[in-house]
Design an enzyme around this catalytic site. Structure first.
Site, mmCIF file in Angstrom:
data_model
loop_
_atom_site.group_PDB
_atom_site.id
_atom_site.type_symbol
_atom_site.label_atom_id
_atom_site.label_comp_id
_atom_site.label_asym_id
_atom_site.label_seq_id
_atom_site.Cartn_x
_atom_site.Cartn_y
_atom_site.Cartn_z
ATOM 1 N N GLY A 129 0.824 -1.205 0.000
ATOM 2 C CA GLY A 129 0.000 0.000 0.000
ATOM 3 C C GLY A 129 0.853 1.247 0.000
ATOM 4 C CB THR A 168 5.361 0.519 6.208
ATOM 5 O OG1 THR A 168 5.156 -0.437 5.159
ATOM 6 C CG2 THR A 168 6.246 -0.101 7.265
ATOM 7 C CB CYS A 169 0.835 0.939 3.076
ATOM 8 S SG CYS A 169 -0.272 -0.194 3.907
ATOM 9 C CG MET A 170 -2.667 1.933 6.102
ATOM 10 S SD MET A 170 -4.017 0.932 6.736
ATOM 11 C CE MET A 170 -4.988 2.175 7.569
#
Length: 1029
Positions: free
Chosen positions: A713, A996-998
Site C-alpha cells: 500500500g 507501513t503503508c498506513m
C-alpha cells in the site's frame, strides 16, 4: 388626368441649406484663389529663369575672362612657365594673380601649369631660399594680407587637385617627394612648405584650410589609396608627403599662440580622419607623430566633449560593415596603447578615454565568442561578424584587453577614489564622478565583450572591488546615494542610486569568488574582510529585495518606460536594472555557498523577513505572481522551510495530476532480494516519464524464491527504494566512488566496470528523482560538487578540497610559488589513473608542448580543477541528470543550494524529535494520549539511542528519516493501534507489528516496561522484511 410637364424644370434643393447665391459665391472664391496661385507660380518660374540665366551668363563671362587671362599668362610666362623665375612670385608680378584666377583643377593642362609652379617654388626652397621673401619680398609686413591670401589659395588648390586626381594617382600618393617626381608628391610637398610651423602665416593658412573642409578632402584621398600600396608603405622608412601634410595640420591645433576657432564637428579631424578604417595601418608614420606631444590626448579630449551628442554626424560612406563610430573606436583604442606606455598616466586623460569608449561601445553590436555560434558549418560570410567587418571587430577586441582596463581603472582609482574603510564621510563630488564614469564604462564593456576575456585582469590587477565596496559602504552608512543621471540619462528620479555601482560590482566580485582559494577568503580575508562580508550580505539582500519586490510594485501595468534622451542602449534603465538583478542574485548565491562551507555569518542573514510570511508562501504556490518570480530568481531570500512548503506543494499538485491521468494504470513488479538492482533496472528502466510519476507497486521475493507476505500500500515500495538506493550507490558496485569524507560522486572509470554504465546512471537518476517525488528520504550522502550537477552548475577551485585535498594543496603551492614556475617542468597535461591504467590528457590543444609559467599558472590551476571536478564526470553526470529531471524539473530543484538538496534527499542529520512525533500521533483500539501504557511506550522510545530510534521509524513508516518539516506533514498521520483480544493473556508473547503503508503500529498492551522494550527492540531489529506486518 396624367402629368405631362417637363421634369427638368424641377427646382433644385441644397440639402446643406445653402441658396444658389451662396453656391455661386463659393465657386467664385475658389476660382479667384486658383488664379492667384497660377500668377504666383508664374512669377516664381520667371524669377528662377532669370536667376539661371544670370548665373549662366556670369559663369560664361567668367570662363571667357579666365580664357583671356590664361592667354595673357601663357604669352607672358610661357605655356609651361618657361619664362617664369623666382621673381615671378613677388607681389608686383602678375604671375600668381593671373594663375590663381584662371586655374581649373578639372583641366589637365592647368594641372600641368600648377605642377610647374610648385616645382619652381620647391627648387627655390631646396637652394636655401626663404619662402617669406619669395612671396613677400624684403618688406613682407606691408603686403602681408595679399601674401597670406595667395598662400591660402595655393595651398588649398594643391590639396584640391590631389583630391580631384586621387583615383588616377592611386598608390603614388604615399610616395615621398625625394623618390619620385610625380605630380602628387610635388603638390603635397608644396603644401608642406607653405604651412611650415615657422612661417608667420601658418596659423591663418591652417585655419583657412580647416574652414574649407580640408579633412574631408584628405579623407577622400586616404580612402582611395589601394590597400596593396599601404602594405608596401610599411617597408618605407621615409615619411610620405601626404603624412607630412597631415602631421603639420593635425599638430597645429591646441598650441600657443594658436587662435584657431573650434572646427565644425562634421568636418573636424576626428570625424573625418579617425573614422577611416585602419587609419594607422594606412599611415604608419603619421601614427608615431599622433602619439607624441600630447596630440592624441588633445583629440581624445575633443571627442569626449562632442560625443555622444554629435554621434549622428559621423560619416558612413565606406561600407555598411565599417560604420564611422566603430572605426573611431578602433583607432582611438590603438592610440591609447601608446599613451599607456607613459610612466605617469593622468586621471584626466583616463577619464576622457573612458568617456569616448563608453559612448562608442554603447552602439557597438554585442561581440560573441566564435565558438558560440559555430554549428560546424561554414559561415555564410566569414568577413562579417555581427554586421561589422571581421578585421575591424578583431582590431577592437584585441585592443580592449586586461592591460588597457587595468591602466584606465587604476588611473582613476589611484587619483580619485578612497579605499580607506575607516572613512565615515560620504563620497565627494569628484569620487562620484569617477565612480559613475568607471561603472558606465565597465557596464557597457560587460554588455559588449565576452566577460572571460577581460574580467580576470579586473579582478586580479585592479583595486576596483575594494574601491566600489568602500563607495557603496560609505553611501549606505550616510544614507545618501548619488544620482548618476549623467551616465544613465533615462534613470527615473526615484530610481535607487546604488543601481549602477552594484551592476558592475557584482559580476567582478562574483568572478573573484570563483578563482580565489579558501585561504585567501577565510585566512587572508581578501579582498574583503569577513566583518565586511556580513555588511555586504545585508546591503545586497536589501537591494535585491527592493529591485524584485518594491520597485515593480511602484509601477502600474500601464506605465510606459521612459525614453532614453542620450540614445544610449546598453546604459538604458532597463538594461542596468536587468544587469543589477542578475548580478545580485548570482553573487548572493555564491556568498551563500561560501557560508555553507564555513560560516562567516548566520544563514538567516540571507533571508528576507517579508519572504518568510505565510502570505508570500501562498502567493509563490499560486504561480504567476511576483512571489513566484522571486522564488525562481532569488530563492535564497526565502527561508528553507518556506521553500520546502512550496516544493512539497508542487510535488503534491504533480502527483494529483498524474494520479487523475493514470488511475487505471498501476505497475506491479516482482523483485528478487538477491538480485535487487538487476531486476529493478530491467523492469523499471522501461517505464516512461508519465509511468514513473504514477503509482508503482513492488512484491519482494526472498532467497528461497517465495514471495514475501504483505500487500504494497506504499510501505513496501518505501522499503524497496531504501534498499535499492543503498545497493546501487554502494561503492563496491563500481558506479560511484567516495571522497575521504565518505561522500558519493560518480566513478570517472565506471565504463571500465559496467558496459551499460551510462544507462545505469540514467536509471539511478530517475530512482533518486522518484524518491524525492514521493517524499521518501534515502540515506545517500553525496559530495557537494556532484549535487551542483543537479543544478547544472559549474564547479571551481574552491570545490576541489572535498574531492582531492592533496591535489588542492599542490595547486595552492603553485599559485603562491615565489620562484620561476617554468623551472618545475610542468605542462598543460594531466595524468588519469583508473584501475591501474594511466592515460595522459591535454588540458588545452597542444598542451603537451605548452609549459606552465608565471604568466599562465592561474589558467593551469583552474584547468586542472575543472578537469577533476567537471570534465571527468561530465557524461555520467549528464545521464544521471536526464533521469533525475524526468521527475524533478530543473525549476524546482533550483530553489535549493547543494546543502539543502542533501537535506531533501536524506533529511536532517539531527536526532529524531520524539516530542514532535508524539504530538502528531493518532490512537485507536482503546488507546488514547493519556493512557498509562502509552506514557510508558513514549518513555521507552525516548530511552532508545539514535540508531534504534531510526530503526523504529523505518519499522513503522518504511523510512528511517522523518518528514522535512516535521511529523505534522507525515501522510497519513502516525497511529498506534491496540493489538490482541482484551482479556486474553497470549498477547504478552506477541511482537509489535506494523503497516507501513498506513504508518500504523499494532502494539499489544504489555504490562511491564522492560518487556515492552525487549519486544520492541526485537521487532525493529529482526530485519524480517514485511513478514511481521
Amino acid at each position: 388626368m396624367f402629368f405631362s410637364g417637363d421634369p427638368t424644370a424641377r427646382k433644385r434643393v441644397d440639402l446643406g441649406g445653402r441658396s444658389n447665391k451662396e453656391r455661386d459665391r463659393q465657386v467664385l472664391l475658389e476660382q479667384t484663389r486658383e488664379e492667384r496661385r497660377r500668377r504666383q507660380s508664374l512669377r516664381l518660374r520667371n524669377s528662377a529663369a532669370t536667376k539661371i540665366q544670370k548665373c549662366f551668363r556670369g559663369k560664361k563671362a567668367l570662363e571667357l575672362a579666365r580664357l583671356e587671362v590664361r592667354g595673357n599668362f601663357c604669352s607672358t610666362f610661357g605655356e609651361r612657365c618657361q619664362r617664369a623665375d623666382w621673381n615671378s612670385f613677388d607681389t608686383n608680378s602678375d604671375f600668381l594673380r593671373q594663375f590663381l584666377f584662371f586655374l581649373n583643377t578639372n583641366k589637365d593642362d592647368d594641372i600641368d601649369i600648377l605642377c610647374q609652379v610648385c616645382n619652381l617654388m620647391l627648387e627655390y626652397v631646396k637652394h636655401g631660399g626663404d619662402v617669406v621673401r619669395l612671396f613677400g619680398g624684403i618688406n613682407y609686413s606691408s603686403v602681408e594680407p595679399l601674401v597670406v591670401h595667395r598662400v591660402k589659395k595655393l595651398a588649398q588648390i594643391c590639396v584640391q587637385t590631389v583630391h580631384q586626381k586621387r583615383h588616377d594617382w592611386g598608390s603614388l600618393l604615399l610616395m615621398p617627394s625625394e623618390t619620385t617626381a610625380k605630380p602628387s608628391a610635388l603638390l603635397l610637398e608644396t603644401v608642406v612648405c607653405l604651412i611650415n610651423s615657422t612661417l608667420p602665416w601658418n596659423c591663418k593658412v591652417v585655419r583657412y584650410l580647416q574652414q574649407k573642409k580640408i579633412y574631408f578632402l584628405f579623407r577622400g584621398i586616404i580612402v582611395s589609396i589601394p590597400q596593396i600600396a599601404t602594405n608596401l608603405e610599411h617597408h618605407n622608412t621615409t615619411t610620405s608627403s601626404l603624412e607630412q601634410v597631415l602631421m603639420l595640420i593635425a599638430s597645429h591645433v591646441g598650441h600657443h599662440p594658436c587662435c584657431c576657432p573650434v572646427v565644425d564637428p562634421r568636418w573636424c579631424f576626428f570625424s573625418q580622419l579617425l573614422s577611416i578604417p585602419f587609419l594607422w595601418h594606412r599611415l604608419p608614420h603619421f601614427k608615431k607623430v599622433f602619439s607624441e606631444n600630447g596630440l592624441s590626448k588633445y583629440y581624445i579630449h575633443q571627442i569626449a566633449c562632442f560625443l555622444p551628442s554629435c554621434a549622428d554626424v559621423l560619416p558612413n560612406d565606406i561600407t555598411a560593415n565599417h560604420p564611422g563610430y566603430a572605426c573611431i573606436l578602433a583607432n582611438v583604442l590603438e592610440a591609447v596603447t601608446w599613451i599607456l606606455s607613459e610612466p605617469k598616466f593622468a586621471s584626466d586623460t583616463a577619464a576622457d578615454i573612458i568617456a569616448v569608449c563608453t559612448s562608442l561601445l554603447d552602439v557597438l553590436p554585442t561581440i560573441t565568442p566564435p565558438n558560440e555560434n559555430d554549428d560546424g558549418g561554414t559561415p555564410m560570410d566569414a568577413d562579417t561578424i555581427n554586421g561589422l567587418d571581421a578585421d575591424l571587430e578583431r582590431q577592437i577586441t584585441a585592443a580592449i584587453d586586461s592591460r588597457l582596463l587595468q591602466h584606465l581603472v587604476n588611473a582613476l582609482v589611484r587619483d580619485t577614489l578612497s579605499t580607506d574603510y575607516s572613512d565615515p564621510t560620504g563620497p565627494s563630488d569628484v569620487e562620484v564622478e569617477a565612480i559613475g564614469s568607471i561603472c558606465a564604462f565597465l557596464h557597457v564593456i560587460f554588455n559588449t565583450l565576452p566577460l572571460e576575456r577581460i574580467i580576470t585582469g579586473l579582478a586580479y590587477w585592479t583595486e576596483i572591488v575594494p574601491a566600489l565596496w568602500n563607495f557603496i559602504k560609505r553611501c549606505y552608512g550616510n544614507q545618501r546615494w548619488p544620482y548618476f543621471s549623467k551616465f544613465v540619462s533615462s534613470l527615473p528620479a526615484d530610481a535607487p542610486g546604488w543601481l549602477l555601482p552594484v551592476s558592475v560590482f557584482c559580476p567582478i566580485y562574483k568572478y573573484m569568488l570563483k578563482i580565489i582559494d579558501n585561504e585567501e577568503f577565510y585566512e587572508q580575508e581578501k579582498p574583503l574582510s569577513l566583518k565586511d562580508l556580513k555588511s555586504l550580505v545585508f546591503i545586497l539582500k536589501k537591494a535585491l529585495w527592493e529591485l524584485l519586490w518594491v520597485i515593480p510594485s511602484h509601477m502600474s501595468p500601464t506605465q510606459k518606460v521612459l525614453p532614453n534622451p542620450s540614445g544610449l542602449k546598453k546604459l538604458s534603465t532597463q538594461n542596468v536594472k536587468s544587469r543589477a538583478r542578475i548580478g545580485l542574485c548570482e553573487l548572493l548565491r555564491q556568498l551563500q555557498d561560501w557560508n555553507n562551507r564555513r560560516p562567516f555569518t548566520s544563514s538567516n542573514d540571507f533571508y528576507s523577513l517579508q519572504a518568510a510570511s505565510e502570505n508570500f508562501v501562498s502567493q509563490a504556490i499560486l504561480g504567476n505572481t511576483r512571489a513566484s518570480e522571486i522564488i525562481k530568481l532569488a530563492p535564497f531570500l526565502a527561508p528553507f522551510t518556506s521553500r520546502v512548503k512550496i516544493f512539497t506543494s508542487q510535488l503534491a499538485n504533480s502527483r494529483q495530476s498524474t494520479t487523475s491521468h493514470s488511475a487505471l494504470t498501476r505497475h506491479q513488479f516482482k523483485i528478487r532480494r538477491n538480485r535487487l538492482l538487476e531486476d529493478a533496472f530491467d523492469q523499471l528502466s522501461m517505464l516512461s516519464e508519465e509511468d514513473l510519476k504514477g503509482p508503482i507497486r513492488v512484491a519482494f521475493v526472498n532467497e528461497h524464491g517465495v514471495e514475501e507476505a504483505g500487500i504494497d500500500g506504499g510501505g513496501i515500495f518505501k522499503d524497496f527504494m531504501e534498499n535499492i538506493t543503498r545497493t546501487a550507490f554502494d561503492v563496491q558496485y563500481g558506479l560511484f566512488k567516495e571522497t575521504a569524507d565518505h561522500l558519493l560522486y560518480p566513478n570517472p572509470g565506471s565504463g571500465m566496470v559496467h558496459e551499460q554504465h551510462l544507462q545505469y546512471f540514467h536509471f539511478l537518476g530517475s530512482l533518486l528523482g522518484k524518491a524525492m517525488y514521493e517524499g521518501i528520504l534515502v540515506d545517500l550522502p553525496f559530495a557537494a560538487f556532484f549535487l551542483s550537477k543537479l543544478k547544472q552548475k559549474h564547479n571551481f577551485l574552491n570545490d576541489l578540497p572535498s574531492l582531492d585535498p592533496e591535489l588542492y594543496r599542490h595547486l595552492l603551492f603553485l599559485k603562491h610559488y615565489a620562484g620561476d614556475i617554468s623551472s618545475l617542468e610542468l605542462y598543460f597535461v594531466i595524468v588519469n589513473n583508473e584501475y591501474g591504467e594511466q592515460s595522459e590528457e591535454e588540458l588545452l590543444p597542444g598542451g603537451r608542448d605548452m609549459r606552465v609559467t608565471n604568466d599562465n599558472v592561474i589558467t593551469y590551476i583552474h584547468l586542472v580543477a575543472n578537469h577533476r571536478l567537471n570534465y571527468q564526470i561530465r557524461t555520467q553526470s549528464t545521464h544521471f541528470l536526464r533521469g533525475f529531471q524526468q521527475l524533478i524539473p530543473n525549476e524546482w530543484i533550483n530553489m535549493f543550494n547543494e546543502h539543502e538538496i542533501q537535506i531533501l534527499i536524506s533529511g536532517s542529520l539531527e536526532s529524531l524529535d520524539i516530542d514532535d512525533l508524539r504530538s502528531n500521533t493518532n490512537y485507536s483500539g482503546g488507546y488514547h494520549p493519556d493512557h498509562e501504557f502509552i506514557d510508558m511506550f513514549w518513555e521507552v522510545l525516548k530511552s532508545f539511542n539514535s540508531d534504534n530510534q531510526k530503526k523504529f521509524l523505518k519499522f513503522v513508516t518504511g523510512c528511517s528519516r522523518g518528514p522535512l518539516l516535521g511529523f505534522q506533514y507525515l501522510e497519513p498521520k502516525f497511529c498506534i493501534q491496540k493489538a490482541g483480544v482484551p482479556g486474553m493473556e497470549e498477547y504478552e508473547d506477541r511482537l509489535p507489528t506494523s503497516a507501513t503503508c498506513m504508518n500504523l503500529l499494532k502494539l499489544p498492551p504489555y504490562k511491564k516496561k522492560d518487556h515492552l522494550e525487549s519486544k520492541l527492540l526485537y521487532a525493529i531489529n529482526s530485519q524480517s522484511g514485511f513478514d511481521l506486518s
